[in-house]
Scaffold this motif. Structure first.
Motif, short mmCIF file in Angstrom:
data_model
loop_
_atom_site.label_atom_id
_atom_site.label_comp_id
_atom_site.label_asym_id
_atom_site.label_seq_id
_atom_site.Cartn_x
_atom_site.Cartn_y
_atom_site.Cartn_z
N LEU A 102 12.20 -31.13 -2.45
CA LEU A 102 11.98 -32.38 -3.70
C LEU A 102 9.86 -32.45 -2.64
O LEU A 102 8.52 -32.49 -3.72
CB LEU A 102 11.45 -33.28 -3.79
N ASN A 103 9.65 -32.50 -1.17
CA ASN A 103 8.64 -32.35 -0.76
C ASN A 103 7.75 -30.89 -1.03
O ASN A 103 6.41 -31.45 -0.74
CB ASN A 103 8.79 -32.14 0.83
N GLN A 104 8.55 -29.91 -1.46
CA GLN A 104 7.62 -28.98 -1.45
C GLN A 104 7.06 -28.55 -2.56
O GLN A 104 6.81 -27.72 -3.28
CB GLN A 104 8.18 -27.79 -0.76
N GLY A 105 7.43 -29.83 -3.40
CA GLY A 105 7.08 -29.70 -4.60
C GLY A 105 8.14 -28.63 -5.68
O GLY A 105 8.10 -28.25 -6.97
N ILE A 106 9.99 -28.87 -5.10
CA ILE A 106 11.01 -27.98 -5.63
C ILE A 106 11.69 -28.18 -6.26
O ILE A 106 11.99 -29.33 -5.23
CB ILE A 106 11.64 -26.89 -4.76
N ASN A 136 21.21 -21.90 -10.55
CA ASN A 136 20.64 -22.75 -9.67
C ASN A 136 19.29 -22.02 -9.61
O ASN A 136 19.64 -21.92 -8.51
CB ASN A 136 21.87 -23.28 -8.69
N ALA A 137 18.43 -22.76 -10.08
CA ALA A 137 17.11 -22.38 -9.72
C ALA A 137 15.88 -23.65 -9.58
O ALA A 137 16.05 -24.35 -9.72
CB ALA A 137 16.97 -21.62 -10.95
N GLU A 138 14.78 -22.50 -8.97
CA GLU A 138 14.51 -23.13 -7.84
C GLU A 138 12.72 -24.23 -8.98
O GLU A 138 12.06 -23.06 -9.52
CB GLU A 138 13.97 -22.99 -7.10
N LYS A 139 13.01 -24.55 -9.53
CA LYS A 139 11.69 -25.17 -10.69
C LYS A 139 10.52 -25.46 -9.79
O LYS A 139 10.60 -26.81 -9.16
CB LYS A 139 12.05 -26.19 -11.48
N LYS A 140 9.23 -24.95 -9.66
CA LYS A 140 7.83 -25.88 -9.56
C LYS A 140 6.62 -25.45 -10.23
O LYS A 140 7.12 -24.71 -10.87
CB LYS A 140 7.86 -24.66 -8.65
#
Length: 286
Positions: free
Chosen positions: A34-38, A65-69
């Motif tokens: 989350l610190n990377q906005g993901i 399970n995807a990384e949302k940004k």
């Protein structure tokens, strides 16, 4: 992290949450980047795709399970990116994919060391999803556009200049032939501007006609509403009169039916009494 049936350490004073005390996030492992906005979310494929790593078909509705940004914005609407690995190959290229890349002149070693990640982004301008890398849309998609739409997206990312989609959707073939192929020609730009102005005038005229028609019908809404209510009241009265006539007629029919039934019962009883008297007279004669 809920506090039910959990161990409360001595330093816990109840003023803060247990997550803060334990140094954890409320979303757990999903918020590790989350610190990377993901943020890790559950993403469902909006259409059928073909993985470029294993060249296998993945159906619409498959969940990852995807990384949302957030990667940008269209006006005030955010553009989100969803990155995931294919569940069939894990992002590692197969022999078929390596052979296909080798046919295109790409070094097999560089392909073998590459890690394929499927990235899909939202496109709020056209209200759809687009594939950025790692996959392509299936030709057997069945949706409007299919593989041709994907080819257009790849051309857009390569910087190929295309004519506005609205212009392609028109039936003016002459205008298309005039503008298509020479978008940088000043004469073509002038002709396109004239065509746009002609369309604008025709559309404005149609809008004015529709507005005048609407005003002629609903220029005085109070009067129109009054007429409608008067007509509805008349219809309601006539329908109520019909219902009353039908009820009265049914009542009369039911009374006539009851009278006939009573008469039949009386006739039957009279016949039985006469039969009984005749039987008694015969017994007396005997």
């Amino acid at each position: 992290m809920q506090g039910y049936n959990k161990y409360y350490p001595p330093e816990y004073d109840g003023t803060s949450s247990l997550n803060k005390l334990a140094g954890k996030h409320s979303l757990g492992n999903r918020a590790r980047k989350l610190n990377q906005g993901i943020l890790t979310v559950r993403f469902e494929l909006p259409f059928d795709i073909v993985c470029l790593s294993c060249l296998r078909f993945v159906t619409q509705g498959t969940r990852y399970n995807a990384e949302k940004k957030k990667v940008g914005a269209y006006y005030s609407t955010p553009i989100f990116s969803f990155r995931m690995k294919c569940h069939l190959c894990g992002g590692k290229p197969t022999a078929a994919a390596i052979a296909k890349e080798a046919e295109a002149g790409i070094d097999p070693e560089s392909v073998r060391s590459r890690e394929y990640v499927i990235e899909i982004r939202t496109d709020p301008q056209r209200t759809r999803y687009i594939i950025i890398e790692g996959a392509r849309r299936s030709k057997n998609d069945g949706t409007n556009g299919g593989a041709d739409l994907e080819d257009e997206e790849f051309e857009e990312r390569r910087g190929v200049l295309r004519i506005d989609r609205l212009l392609h959707d028109t039936n003016d073939s002459v205008a298309l032939e005039t503008v298509k192929g020479v978008p940088d020609d000043p004469f073509a730009q002038v002709e396109k501007a004239e065509i746009d102005q002609t369309k604008k005038r025709s559309r404005n005229q149609r809008i004015e006609e529709l507005y005048e028609d609407s005003m002629s019908r609903w220029g005085n809404p109070y009067e129109k509403n009054q007429l409608l209510r008067k007509r509805f009241r008349g219809q309601g009265k006539s329908e109520q009169e019909k219902i009353n006539v039908a009820d009265e007629l049914s009542w009369k029919i039911s009374k006539i039916t009851q009278f006939k039934n009573r008469q039949a019962v009386k006739t039957k009883k009279t016949g039985l009494v006469g039969l009984r008297d005749s039987l008694k007279g015969r017994k007396a004669l005997q």
